[in-house]
Design a protein around this motif. Structure first.
Motif, PDB file in Angstrom:
ATOM      1  N   ILE A 149       0.636  -1.210   0.128  1.00 25.50           N
ATOM      2  CA  ILE A 149       0.010  -0.042   0.006  1.00 25.50           C
ATOM      3  C   ILE A 149       0.811   1.140   0.073  1.00 25.50           C
ATOM      4  CG2 ILE A 149      -1.812   1.304   1.178  1.00 25.50           C
ATOM      5  CD1 ILE A 149      -2.382  -1.273   2.741  1.00 25.50           C
ATOM      6  N   ASN A 150       0.475   2.199  -0.921  1.00 26.92           N
ATOM      7  CA  ASN A 150       1.064   3.651  -0.861  1.00 26.92           C
ATOM      8  C   ASN A 150       0.093   4.398  -0.970  1.00 26.92           C
ATOM      9  OD1 ASN A 150       4.428   3.375  -1.081  1.00 26.92           O
ATOM     10  ND2 ASN A 150       3.575   1.644  -2.366  1.00 26.92           N
ATOM     11  N   GLY A 151       0.331   5.709  -0.282  1.00 26.14           N
ATOM     12  CA  GLY A 151      -0.653   6.791  -0.287  1.00 26.14           C
ATOM     13  C   GLY A 151      -0.620   7.594   0.786  1.00 26.14           C
ATOM     14  N   THR A 152      -1.568   8.585   0.915  1.00 22.27           N
ATOM     15  CA  THR A 152      -1.740   9.294   2.178  1.00 22.27           C
ATOM     16  C   THR A 152      -3.420   9.612   2.475  1.00 22.27           C
ATOM     17  OG1 THR A 152       0.209  10.458   1.803  1.00 22.27           O
ATOM     18  CG2 THR A 152      -1.531  11.712   3.033  1.00 22.27           C
ATOM     19  N   LYS A 153      -3.841   9.437   3.665  1.00 21.16           N
ATOM     20  CA  LYS A 153      -5.078   9.717   4.023  1.00 21.16           C
ATOM     21  C   LYS A 153      -5.128  10.879   5.076  1.00 21.16           C
ATOM     22  CE  LYS A 153      -7.356   6.181   1.896  1.00 21.16           C
ATOM     23  NZ  LYS A 153      -8.223   6.327   0.985  1.00 21.16           N
ATOM     24  N   HIS A 154      -6.110  11.526   5.456  1.00 24.44           N
ATOM     25  CA  HIS A 154      -6.218  12.820   6.311  1.00 24.44           C
ATOM     26  C   HIS A 154      -7.569  12.724   6.814  1.00 24.44           C
ATOM     27  CE1 HIS A 154      -7.052  16.259   3.744  1.00 24.44           C
ATOM     28  NE2 HIS A 154      -8.031  15.499   3.313  1.00 24.44           N
ATOM     29  N   PHE A 155      -7.426  13.627   7.831  1.00 22.07           N
ATOM     30  CA  PHE A 155      -8.799  13.821   8.893  1.00 22.07           C
ATOM     31  C   PHE A 155      -9.182  12.506   9.304  1.00 22.07           C
ATOM     32  CE2 PHE A 155     -10.182  17.165   5.269  1.00 22.07           C
ATOM     33  CZ  PHE A 155      -9.551  18.052   5.939  1.00 22.07           C
ATOM     34  N   ILE A 214      -3.151  12.238  10.361  1.00 20.95           N
ATOM     35  CA  ILE A 214      -2.673  12.078   8.892  1.00 20.95           C
ATOM     36  C   ILE A 214      -2.065  10.907   8.672  1.00 20.95           C
ATOM     37  CG2 ILE A 214      -1.581  12.886   6.679  1.00 20.95           C
ATOM     38  CD1 ILE A 214      -1.637  15.687   7.941  1.00 20.95           C
ATOM     39  N   LEU A 215      -2.287   9.804   7.765  1.00 25.04           N
ATOM     40  CA  LEU A 215      -1.761   8.568   7.655  1.00 25.04           C
ATOM     41  C   LEU A 215      -0.903   8.489   6.456  1.00 25.04           C
ATOM     42  CD1 LEU A 215      -4.651   6.018   8.786  1.00 25.04           C
ATOM     43  CD2 LEU A 215      -2.908   7.298  10.222  1.00 25.04           C
ATOM     44  N   HIS A 216       0.492   8.045   6.400  1.00 22.11           N
ATOM     45  CA  HIS A 216       1.148   7.953   5.227  1.00 22.11           C
ATOM     46  C   HIS A 216       1.717   6.494   5.040  1.00 22.11           C
ATOM     47  CE1 HIS A 216       1.708  12.437   5.016  1.00 22.11           C
ATOM     48  NE2 HIS A 216       1.898  12.511   6.177  1.00 22.11           N
ATOM     49  N   PHE A 217       1.325   5.968   4.089  1.00 21.80           N
ATOM     50  CA  PHE A 217       1.504   4.526   3.771  1.00 21.80           C
ATOM     51  C   PHE A 217       2.790   4.568   2.558  1.00 21.80           C
ATOM     52  CE2 PHE A 217      -2.774   4.795   5.296  1.00 21.80           C
ATOM     53  CZ  PHE A 217      -2.779   3.279   5.829  1.00 21.80           C
ATOM     54  N   ASP A 218       4.090   3.976   3.144  1.00 17.26           N
ATOM     55  CA  ASP A 218       4.977   4.047   2.232  1.00 17.26           C
ATOM     56  C   ASP A 218       5.585   2.560   2.193  1.00 17.26           C
ATOM     57  OD1 ASP A 218       7.344   4.467   0.769  1.00 17.26           O
ATOM     58  OD2 ASP A 218       8.510   5.302   2.524  1.00 17.26           O
ATOM     59  N   ASN A 219       4.999   1.908   1.169  1.00 13.84           N
ATOM     60  CA  ASN A 219       5.289   0.440   0.795  1.00 13.84           C
ATOM     61  C   ASN A 219       4.763  -0.488   1.976  1.00 13.84           C
ATOM     62  OD1 ASN A 219       6.307   0.615  -2.024  1.00 13.84           O
ATOM     63  ND2 ASN A 219       8.311   1.321  -0.903  1.00 13.84           N
ATOM     64  N   VAL A 220       3.622  -0.020   2.436  1.00 16.84           N
ATOM     65  CA  VAL A 220       2.936  -1.014   3.567  1.00 16.84           C
ATOM     66  C   VAL A 220       2.713  -2.383   2.970  1.00 16.84           C
ATOM     67  CG1 VAL A 220       1.409  -1.056   5.259  1.00 16.84           C
ATOM     68  CG2 VAL A 220       2.414   1.118   4.809  1.00 16.84           C
ATOM     69  N   ARG A 221       3.316  -3.370   3.618  1.00 14.86           N
ATOM     70  CA  ARG A 221       3.040  -4.805   3.325  1.00 14.86           C
ATOM     71  C   ARG A 221       1.752  -5.397   4.173  1.00 14.86           C
ATOM     72  NH1 ARG A 221       4.914  -8.512  -0.357  1.00 14.86           N
ATOM     73  NH2 ARG A 221       6.799  -6.932  -1.011  1.00 14.86           N
ATOM     74  N   ILE A 222       0.836  -5.889   3.720  1.00 17.32           N
ATOM     75  CA  ILE A 222      -0.102  -6.716   4.502  1.00 17.32           C
ATOM     76  C   ILE A 222      -0.414  -7.838   3.870  1.00 17.32           C
ATOM     77  CG2 ILE A 222      -1.028  -4.487   5.588  1.00 17.32           C
ATOM     78  CD1 ILE A 222      -3.472  -4.914   3.811  1.00 17.32           C
ATOM     79  N   GLY A 223      -0.808  -8.792   4.752  1.00 17.01           N
ATOM     80  CA  GLY A 223      -1.261 -10.341   4.122  1.00 17.01           C
ATOM     81  C   GLY A 223      -2.585 -10.243   3.454  1.00 17.01           C
ATOM     82  N   GLY A 224      -2.867 -11.097   2.405  1.00 17.39           N
ATOM     83  CA  GLY A 224      -3.910 -11.075   1.772  1.00 17.39           C
ATOM     84  C   GLY A 224      -5.083 -11.448   2.552  1.00 17.39           C
ATOM     85  N   GLY A 225      -4.950 -11.840   3.593  1.00 16.69           N
ATOM     86  CA  GLY A 225      -6.113 -12.201   4.730  1.00 16.69           C
ATOM     87  C   GLY A 225      -6.564 -10.856   5.429  1.00 16.69           C
ATOM     88  N   GLN A 226      -6.097  -9.760   4.980  1.00 15.97           N
ATOM     89  CA  GLN A 226      -6.489  -8.596   5.661  1.00 15.97           C
ATOM     90  C   GLN A 226      -7.655  -7.779   4.870  1.00 15.97           C
ATOM     91  OE1 GLN A 226      -2.155  -8.298   7.423  1.00 15.97           O
ATOM     92  NE2 GLN A 226      -3.339  -6.353   7.973  1.00 15.97           N
ATOM     93  N   MET A 227      -7.824  -8.369   3.718  1.00 16.60           N
ATOM     94  CA  MET A 227      -8.999  -7.719   3.160  1.00 16.60           C
ATOM     95  C   MET A 227     -10.346  -8.058   3.465  1.00 16.60           C
ATOM     96  SD  MET A 227      -9.896  -7.755  -1.176  1.00 16.60           S
ATOM     97  CE  MET A 227      -8.501  -6.958  -1.614  1.00 16.60           C
ATOM     98  N   VAL A 228     -11.139  -7.228   3.596  1.00 11.63           N
ATOM     99  CA  VAL A 228     -12.694  -7.379   4.153  1.00 11.63           C
ATOM    100  C   VAL A 228     -13.565  -7.563   3.096  1.00 11.63           C
ATOM    101  CG1 VAL A 228     -14.400  -6.382   5.498  1.00 11.63           C
ATOM    102  CG2 VAL A 228     -12.093  -5.860   6.162  1.00 11.63           C
ATOM    103  N   GLY A 229     -14.030  -8.707   2.871  1.00 12.57           N
ATOM    104  CA  GLY A 229     -15.132  -8.948   1.532  1.00 12.57           C
ATOM    105  C   GLY A 229     -14.158  -9.176   0.525  1.00 12.57           C
ATOM    106  N   ASN A 230     -14.805  -8.982  -0.534  1.00 14.44           N
ATOM    107  CA  ASN A 230     -13.750  -9.227  -1.871  1.00 14.44           C
ATOM    108  C   ASN A 230     -13.296  -8.157  -2.516  1.00 14.44           C
ATOM    109  OD1 ASN A 230     -14.731 -12.258  -1.773  1.00 14.44           O
ATOM    110  ND2 ASN A 230     -16.757 -11.528  -2.499  1.00 14.44           N
TER     111      ASN A 230
END
Length: 387
Positions: A149-155, A214-230
């Motif tokens: 995951i890469n990107g930025t979220k705020h609020f 503010i959340l900064h995602f810089d090559n954040v690696r997570i497992g495939g099982g962390q997706m909710v739903g499809n």
């Protein structure tokens, strides 16, 4: 529609209202003075809320929640939201999305939330994508069985008090007419995952103690099982959650308007000028009457919408939007007039009116601006008239 509450609903509202008066409102002065909610106080309030059955009362019984219907939940929201937002949110109402947890997600994310050991936040908004959810740029890209995951979220509300985030990110595109449409998916991400930085957010108007980050995602690696739903179901999850969120905002506004009115009406009955209570003068009494009408209309709209949800009406998006617009804008009018009724004292921190007035402004923006709500309402009106 049945306008009478059941005996259980009456007791539920009474319990939540008394909890608010006893455990939340006494701490408002501390919150206003320091601008911060002590962690130990949050934990104490949450523990007491669990003891009286208010914690996670929105979650299904199958996962340990109370499984309350929408009318009952709205009553709880109204009762607790008479207090400051940061205090009211100590009594956790986890995000409904978590009920969709499966497999390892249950033990790692859902169950600790239900036990009051973990807290979640939600990340949708971005610096260049607010109301336009499909305009988000944060991406999750497959890498073997993982996602990067890469990107930025705020609020991001209360991120500093949370252990994980419910994240919405772009995972691809669908070729549709007239244009390519981004696929949005939902993930559960621990906030201590390498590459994820929780940065201090902006200084804000009102809602002291209720922080944003503010959340900064810089090559954040997570497992495939962390997706909710499809994959690609995230937009529908957001849409479903926002409907409930807008109704929740309406309930908060209704509660604050009622409290502001009570303060103003009591002041008008007790304050004497020219030998009589100032409420006897039309210049004070008539505005109080207008406030009472506004509040009554808001309550009817709010509870009717909650009732429609329980009756499983095929579409309540328009109703939720109407409730949010009316109650949020009505709160602004009532808070303003309540201060005017109390005159100089209305501006002082001895009364809660100046805080309610400050906090009211955000309600017309978050969970969808008034303009977005009017777009939803007008769109539904036109859709119903298409041949």
């Amino acid at each position: 529609m049945e306008f009478n509450l059941t005996a259980e609903q009456e007791l539920l509202y009474k319990t939540a209202r008394e909890f608010c008066d006893r455990e939340l409102i006494p701490h408002e002065a501390l919150l206003e003075e320091t601008g911060d909610l002590p962690v130990e106080l949050e934990i104490e309030i949450r523990r007491k809320g669990m003891a009286v059955g208010l914690h996670a009362c929105n979650m299904p019984e199958r996962i340990g929640g109370a499984g309350l219907d929408c009318v009952s939940l709205t009553l709880v929201e109204k009762a607790l939201s008479r207090a400051s937002t940061a205090l009211a949110e100590c009594v956790r109402r986890p995000l409904d999305i978590l009920a969709a947890c499966e497999g390892d997600q249950i033990a790692h994310f859902l169950e600790p939330v239900m036990r009051g050991e973990k807290r979640e936040c939600i990340a949708m908004s971005e610096p260049n994508a607010g109301s336009d959810l499909r305009g988000m740029q944060t991406r999750a890209v497959r890498d073997g069985s993982d996602w990067v995951i890469n990107g930025t979220k705020h609020f991001i509300s209360s991120a500093h008090r949370s252990q994980f985030v419910i994240l919405f990110a772009v995972t691809g595109e669908d070729q549709t007419k007239p244009a390519i449409r981004k696929k949005i998916s939902c993930f559960l991400v621990d906030l201590d995952t390498p590459g994820l930085v929780v940065a201090k957010g902006y200084k804000q108007l009102g809602h002291r103690g209720h922080s944003n980050a503010i959340l900064h995602f810089d090559n954040v690696r997570i497992g495939g099982g962390q997706m909710v739903g499809n994959e690609g179901e995230g937009f529908q999850l957001v849409t479903d959650w926002l409907g409930a969120g807008r109704l929740s905002v309406a309930a908060v506004c209704q509660a604050r308007a009622e409290r502001a009115f009570e303060v103003a009406a009591d002041f008008a009955a007790q304050r004497r000028q020219f030998g009589q209570p100032i409420g006897n003068f039309q210049g004070i009494g008539f505005p109080l009457a207008d406030m009472a009408i506004d509040i009554r209309l808001g309550d009817l709209l709010l509870m009717n919408t909650a009732w429609k949800v329980d009756q499983k009406y095929p579409s309540v998006a328009q109703d939720c939007a109407m409730a949010k617009v009316w109650c949020s804008e009505m709160l602004g009018r009532v808070a303003d007039q309540a201060i005017q009724t109390c005159g100089g004292m209305g501006l002082m921190t001895d009364l809660p009116l100046e805080r309610i007035y400050r906090d009211a402004r955000a309600e017309r923006i978050w969970e969808g601006t008034s303009e977005i709500q009017r777009h939803i309402i007008s769109r539904e009106l036109m859709l119903a008239r298409r041949v």
